[in-house]
Motif scaffolding. Structure first.
Motif, PDB file in Angstrom:
ATOM      1  N   TYR A  24       1.007  -1.258  -0.061  1.00 12.39           N
ATOM      2  CA  TYR A  24      -0.039  -0.189  -0.067  1.00 12.39           C
ATOM      3  C   TYR A  24       0.894   1.294  -0.002  1.00 12.39           C
ATOM      4  N   ASP A  25       0.607   2.256  -0.913  1.00 16.69           N
ATOM      5  CA  ASP A  25       1.102   3.495  -0.686  1.00 16.69           C
ATOM      6  C   ASP A  25       0.114   4.563  -1.510  1.00 16.69           C
ATOM      7  N   ASP A  26      -0.191   5.648  -0.806  1.00 15.54           N
ATOM      8  CA  ASP A  26      -1.008   6.693  -1.392  1.00 15.54           C
ATOM      9  C   ASP A  26      -1.183   7.046  -2.864  1.00 15.54           C
ATOM     10  N   ARG A  27       0.112   7.029  -3.395  1.00  9.94           N
ATOM     11  CA  ARG A  27       0.113   6.949  -4.990  1.00  9.94           C
ATOM     12  C   ARG A  27      -0.705   5.933  -5.780  1.00  9.94           C
ATOM     13  N   HIS A  28      -0.308   4.683  -5.053  1.00  7.75           N
ATOM     14  CA  HIS A  28      -0.744   3.492  -5.895  1.00  7.75           C
ATOM     15  C   HIS A  28      -2.396   3.386  -5.711  1.00  7.75           C
ATOM     16  N   TRP A  29      -2.832   3.821  -4.385  1.00  3.67           N
ATOM     17  CA  TRP A  29      -4.155   3.820  -4.083  1.00  3.67           C
ATOM     18  C   TRP A  29      -4.921   4.809  -4.795  1.00  3.67           C
ATOM     19  N   GLU A  30      -4.420   6.063  -5.082  1.00  3.35           N
ATOM     20  CA  GLU A  30      -5.064   7.014  -5.940  1.00  3.35           C
ATOM     21  C   GLU A  30      -5.285   6.468  -7.249  1.00  3.35           C
ATOM     22  N   ALA A  31      -4.217   5.995  -7.847  1.00  2.92           N
ATOM     23  CA  ALA A  31      -4.208   5.502  -9.251  1.00  2.92           C
ATOM     24  C   ALA A  31      -5.432   4.381  -9.413  1.00  2.92           C
ATOM     25  N   TYR A 121      -4.952  -5.696  -3.921  1.00  3.39           N
ATOM     26  CA  TYR A 121      -3.665  -6.646  -4.023  1.00  3.39           C
ATOM     27  C   TYR A 121      -3.445  -6.945  -5.332  1.00  3.39           C
ATOM     28  N   ALA A 122      -4.210  -7.372  -6.090  1.00  2.44           N
ATOM     29  CA  ALA A 122      -3.830  -7.900  -7.715  1.00  2.44           C
ATOM     30  C   ALA A 122      -3.060  -6.694  -8.396  1.00  2.44           C
ATOM     31  N   SER A 123      -3.574  -5.405  -8.094  1.00  2.58           N
ATOM     32  CA  SER A 123      -3.027  -4.249  -8.811  1.00  2.58           C
ATOM     33  C   SER A 123      -1.655  -3.959  -8.258  1.00  2.58           C
ATOM     34  N   ALA A 124      -1.611  -3.846  -7.066  1.00  2.00           N
ATOM     35  CA  ALA A 124      -0.418  -3.671  -6.405  1.00  2.00           C
ATOM     36  C   ALA A 124       0.742  -4.713  -6.521  1.00  2.00           C
ATOM     37  N   TYR A 280      -0.990 -29.760  -0.795  1.00  2.00           N
ATOM     38  CA  TYR A 280      -2.095 -29.297  -1.051  1.00  2.00           C
ATOM     39  C   TYR A 280      -1.917 -28.184  -2.340  1.00  2.00           C
ATOM     40  N   TYR A 281      -3.249 -28.237  -3.096  1.00  3.96           N
ATOM     41  CA  TYR A 281      -3.028 -27.509  -4.602  1.00  3.96           C
ATOM     42  C   TYR A 281      -4.347 -27.040  -4.818  1.00  3.96           C
ATOM     43  N   GLY A 282      -4.434 -26.239  -5.993  1.00  4.47           N
ATOM     44  CA  GLY A 282      -5.643 -25.592  -6.273  1.00  4.47           C
ATOM     45  C   GLY A 282      -5.996 -24.143  -5.728  1.00  4.47           C
ATOM     46  N   ILE A 283      -6.176 -23.279  -6.622  1.00  2.80           N
ATOM     47  CA  ILE A 283      -7.000 -21.799  -6.165  1.00  2.80           C
ATOM     48  C   ILE A 283      -7.827 -21.752  -6.918  1.00  2.80           C
ATOM     49  N   PRO A 284      -9.000 -20.722  -6.550  1.00  2.00           N
ATOM     50  CA  PRO A 284     -10.356 -20.614  -7.221  1.00  2.00           C
ATOM     51  C   PRO A 284      -9.900 -19.790  -8.536  1.00  2.00           C
ATOM     52  N   GLN A 285     -10.577 -20.015  -9.515  1.00  2.00           N
ATOM     53  CA  GLN A 285     -10.398 -19.340 -10.847  1.00  2.00           C
ATOM     54  C   GLN A 285     -11.707 -18.239 -10.798  1.00  2.00           C
ATOM     55  N   GLY A 286     -11.383 -17.208 -11.321  1.00  2.00           N
ATOM     56  CA  GLY A 286     -12.375 -15.933 -11.450  1.00  2.00           C
ATOM     57  C   GLY A 286     -12.106 -14.909 -10.552  1.00  2.00           C
ATOM     58  N   LEU A 287     -11.317 -15.074  -9.555  1.00  2.00           N
ATOM     59  CA  LEU A 287     -10.974 -13.776  -8.621  1.00  2.00           C
ATOM     60  C   LEU A 287     -10.109 -12.696  -9.173  1.00  2.00           C
ATOM     61  N   ALA A 288     -10.201 -11.769  -8.653  1.00  2.00           N
ATOM     62  CA  ALA A 288      -9.245 -10.686  -9.359  1.00  2.00           C
ATOM     63  C   ALA A 288      -7.890 -10.933  -9.151  1.00  2.00           C
ATOM     64  N   ILE A 289      -7.376 -11.503  -8.351  1.00  2.00           N
ATOM     65  CA  ILE A 289      -6.037 -11.939  -8.015  1.00  2.00           C
ATOM     66  C   ILE A 289      -5.499 -13.160  -8.650  1.00  2.00           C
ATOM     67  N   SER A 290      -6.423 -14.007  -9.094  1.00  2.00           N
ATOM     68  CA  SER A 290      -6.139 -15.463  -9.540  1.00  2.00           C
ATOM     69  C   SER A 290      -5.249 -15.408 -10.679  1.00  2.00           C
TER      70      SER A 290
END
Length: 526
Positions: A24-31, A121-124, A280-290
């Motif tokens: 997190y930083d203010d500049r990235h949040w604003e963008a 979090y995906a963006s950052a 263990y394996y597998g993550i959900p498909q369809g989320l913004a960060i996947s």
């Protein structure tokens, strides 16, 4: 330099280390928040929480993502899982005919509030990932889910690959597809690559919470939920959230009702290793960060393949689960096997039926054409006549396009799917126009044309015609280079005629049906 920076970071106190790698930083949040607001439209799907008004309530998200300890304590809602079934016609070489198959794809939806957390979090994290691949000098090999590609899309990626083939002349093209990619991602390896992108030994608490929510997630199958509570789709649309169907009371009380039904499933896909431990394996498909994590997971594979490609003079590209290699014609089989073997160390496998080895070489007329490499090796034909060559022609398929050595096309399966959807929509439109509840026998064409003809703005024909151009202006007003393909224009040249013909045909059938039905009613009255 990168190793020195990493060694310095690992000697820092934990608290300083956490703050150093805070995403997190203010500049990235604003963008990021400005971009979200510009494209904001309330999510239509129903979940267990209310739709989130981001422009008015974005400070709630900001407080959470800016505080690692607060985010670490955030309770993520169970995901809502939907199984998408897509009918697909594929050519069966053994039966020498098209066969209908069903492709199933599980798509997960996060709660409305959680969706924005994953999105931030995906963006950052994507910024860190892109910095990493640029720094390590393999940024040209990864094509999917990036924001630093100057607006390039599948049209440019495919065009570049086909141009590489044309430049080489006689060559081999290897196309591979990773089987069940998101469902196969190993949790331990994912965490290791995530840390590597950040340059830390341990994930900060907020990112670890995100990681845990993706690897130890709970979900509810939407169809199971509807069946269990006897909910019909029309009734579903009248309620603001899914929990409103569970009676009155507070959110916690209604959620407890959901828990008591035992339809909340905890993900637990695992396999035993050679030493008897669970993997263990597998993550959900369809989320913004996947999607981003699918890139992070293969950073070492991409880097290794990129270096090998530069050292040995072949072309390597990966678009999520699609891998393409273009090399000297004598190395196709060797590099195909190398890529398949190398990816197994990431607990991934390549689909056998989707492995393509295409030889681009001169035919009897001296033209470079694409041949089925696997079939050539099995049959050892002489290829002395055009008729014999015809049996072994097979275009390279890549990112929705085909290349036969001379021309670029839209993939035949995509054309078939478009026509199938168009005919299904025509049938539904005509049926509604002549149903007993219809107000007059009028067929509303505007929506039909908007979805399935060149008169619409965002649909398949418009995309195909755009791809066929030499140059076009994209949605951001930037001039981009297209495929410059007359063959694609020919493929779509009669689409509007087919639409009108199907519409008239269904219209006449419905008129005849209604006339017969009217005569039967008159006979009964008589």
């Amino acid at each position: 330099m990168a190793l020195l920076a990493q060694s310095v970071l690992t000697r820092l106190p934990l608290k300083i280390l956490i703050m150093t790698n805070l995403l997190y930083d203010d500049r990235h949040w604003e963008a990021w928040s400005r971009k979200v607001e510009e494209n904001f439209a309330a999510k239509r799907y129903q979940h267990f929480d209310h739709r989130f008004d981001f422009p008015r309530q974005k400070d709630k998200i900001r407080r959470l993502v800016a505080d690692p300890e607060l985010l670490a304590a955030h309770p993520f809602l169970p995901l809502l899982k939907v199984i998408i079934k897509t009918p697909r016609f594929r050519y069966n070489e053994k039966k020498a005919k098209l066969a209908l198959g069903i492709k199933t794809r599980p798509i997960s939806f996060a709660g409305h509030f959680d969706t924005y957390i994953y999105s931030y979090y995906a963006s950052a994290l994507n910024d860190r990932y892109q910095d990493y691949i640029h720094r390590e000098d393999f940024d040209e090999t990864v094509l999917a889910y990036r924001t630093d590609l100057e607006g390039k899309c599948n049209i440019q990626f495919s065009r570049d690959a086909f141009r590489e083939i044309q430049k080489r002349g006689s060559c081999a093209a290897v196309a591979l597809d990773i089987k069940g990619y998101f469902d196969s991602i190993d949790h331990r390896l994912l965490k290791e690559k995530w840390r590597k992108v950040l340059g830390v030994e341990e994930l900060p608490p907020d990112q670890y919470a995100i990681y845990r929510s993706l690897t130890r997630y709970a979900y509810v199958n939407k169809n199971t939920f509807l069946r269990h509570f006897g909910i019909h789709l029309r009734k579903l649309e009248r309620k603001p959230t899914l929990l409103h169907h569970l009676g009155t009371g507070s959110f916690q009380e209604k959620f407890q009702v959901l828990r008591d039904t035992n339809i909340i499933v905890k993900s637990s896909s695992h396999a035993l290793t050679e030493d008897g431990k669970k993997r263990y394996y597998g993550i959900p498909q369809g989320l913004a960060i996947s999607a981003l994590l699918s890139n992070v997971y293969l950073i070492d594979y991409d880097q290794m393949m990129s270096k090998k490609a530069k050292d040995e003079g072949f072309y390597y590209r990966r678009y999520c689960d699609d891998i393409l290699i273009v090399c000297d014609i004598g190395r196709g089989q060797e590099l195909q096997q190398f890529a398949v073997d190398a990816i197994e160390s990431y607990h991934l496998t390549i689909q056998e039926k989707k492995q393509e080895l295409i030889y681009l070489m001169p035919n009897s007329k001296g033209e470079i054409r694409a041949f089925n490499g696997r079939k050539l090796m099995e049959d050892h034909p002489t290829l002395q006549t055009p008729e014999e060559e015809q049996r072994y022609y097979k275009s390279l398929q890549y990112l929705g396009f085909e290349f036969n050595g001379q021309d670029s096309f839209i993939r035949a399966g995509s054309i078939s799917r478009y026509h199938r959807k168009m005919k299904g929509r025509i049938l539904k439109t005509v049926y509604m126009a002549y149903s007993e509840n219809a107000k007059g026998d009028r067929i509303f064409l505007q929506k039909l044309y908007h979805r399935y003809s060149h008169l619409g703005k965002r649909n398949f024909p418009r995309y195909a015609y755009t791809a066929a151009k030499a140059y076009y202006i994209n949605s951001k007003g930037v001039r981009k280079e297209g495929m410059n393909s007359a063959a694609i224009r020919v493929q779509l040249s009669r689409h509007f005629t087919h639409l009108r013909h199907s519409l008239n045909q269904k219209h006449l059938q419905r008129v005849e049906y209604k006339a017969r039905k009217g005569k039967l009613k008159q006979l009964k009255k008589a």
